[in-house]
Design an enzyme around this catalytic site. Structure first.
Site, PDB file in Angstrom:
ATOM      1  N   GLU A 113       1.013  -1.301   0.113  1.00 11.64           N
ATOM      2  CA  GLU A 113      -0.059   0.017  -0.038  1.00 11.64           C
ATOM      3  C   GLU A 113       0.928   1.319   0.060  1.00 11.64           C
ATOM      4  O   GLU A 113       0.640   2.129   0.554  1.00 11.64           O
ATOM      5  CB  GLU A 113      -1.036  -0.003   1.195  1.00 11.64           C
ATOM      6  CG  GLU A 113      -2.074  -1.110   1.293  1.00 11.64           C
ATOM      7  CD  GLU A 113      -3.015  -1.057   2.184  1.00 11.64           C
ATOM      8  OE1 GLU A 113      -3.750  -0.087   2.297  1.00 11.64           O
ATOM      9  OE2 GLU A 113      -3.504  -2.084   2.674  1.00 11.64           O
ATOM     10  N   GLU A 150      -4.901  -8.176   1.003  1.00 11.66           N
ATOM     11  CA  GLU A 150      -5.455  -7.934   2.029  1.00 11.66           C
ATOM     12  C   GLU A 150      -6.920  -7.503   1.594  1.00 11.66           C
ATOM     13  O   GLU A 150      -6.905  -6.622   0.821  1.00 11.66           O
ATOM     14  CB  GLU A 150      -4.749  -6.731   2.732  1.00 11.66           C
ATOM     15  CG  GLU A 150      -5.155  -6.364   4.330  1.00 11.66           C
ATOM     16  CD  GLU A 150      -4.114  -5.303   4.708  1.00 11.66           C
ATOM     17  OE1 GLU A 150      -4.803  -4.413   5.269  1.00 11.66           O
ATOM     18  OE2 GLU A 150      -3.121  -5.419   4.652  1.00 11.66           O
TER      19      GLU A 150
END
Length: 252
Positions: free
Chosen positions: A89, A192
């Site tokens: 991320e 995720e």
């Protein structure tokens, strides 16, 4: 993870744990603290390593990368496959974000990713896992500058959390998949994801019922099995719904 596997009656595929690089001395204590459980679990170990030190991505020089590689080596020595989800991320945990956060430009991230990839390159059981945030499922083009390159990315994935029941796998992942996986012999793994409340079962079915013909590179997804801000737990939370979720995960 062993308790989770026991409740499911099956062995989970990925086992993810977070670890923070806060200085140029890295010992991976968060990962090694779960060492025995990781070994016993039988899962692929997804080591989610966040370089959150103030100096930013530029601090991950070859000597620091070598320290990361030394920690990762401890798991293959016991037969565990490692997916190193370094700087995941990277497009989300920006300096303006709340803690934890990254510091640096896309090119600096790519350079640091390459340093880590070179440090683990001699271990065939450690794969470099690139996993940006999908930012709503419709912004794949903006991720180009964060992509380190086909030569060093072994696994391509993305993180995404749906917010509405009408979310569909295709809407959330297809643009990303087409841009970064089409024509490439690389696994696609959802790094995720998760949902809460009534959305859990809907989203779980979306994740496990995709056709191989449409997404041939899709190999796994990792659910955020945690009570954080909202209760994402599928297995370790409400026992009254466990059997339904077990049926979706194990049998569908």
């Amino acid at each position: 993870m062993n308790e989770l596997n026991h409740r499911l009656g099956a062995v989970s595929s990925p086992y993810g744990i977070y670890s923070y690089i806060t200085s140029q001395t890295y010992d991976g204590y968060e990962l090694l603290g779960e060492y025995d459980d990781i070994i016993r679990s039988g899962a692929v170990f997804v080591a989610s390593v966040m370089p959150v030190l103030e100096a930013g991505f530029t601090a991950i020089i070859p000597t620091v990368a070598s320290q990361i590689a030394s920690v990762m080596r401890k798991f293959p020595d016991e037969g565990v496959v490692v997916w190193l989800r370094y700087g995941f991320e990277m497009n989300w945990y920006r300096p303006e974000a709340a803690e934890p956060r990254y510091h640096g430009t896309p090119s600096e991230f790519v350079s640091s990713f390459r340093n880590v990839a070179e440090a683990v390159a001699n271990n065939p059981m450690v794969s470099m896992f690139w996993s940006p945030n999908n930012l709503g499922g419709d912004s794949a083009e903006t991720l180009d500058e964060w992509y380190p390159g086909d030569d060093i990315v072994d696994i391509v994935g993305t993180d995404f959390y749906p917010l509405a029941r009408n979310q569909a796998f295709r809407r959330c992942y297809k643009e990303f998949y087409d841009r970064f996986l089409t024509g490439k012999d690389k696994p696609f793994a959802i790094g995720e994801t998760g949902a809460s409340g009534d959305l859990k079962e809907h989203w779980l079915r979306e994740l496990v019922t995709q056709r191989k013909e449409e997404y041939p590179n899709y190999v796994s997804m990792a659910w955020f099995e945690y009570n954080k801000e909202v209760d994402f737990r599928l297995v370790m939370g409400n026992r009254s719904t466990l059997e339904d979720r077990r049926r979706i995960l194990v049998l569908e």
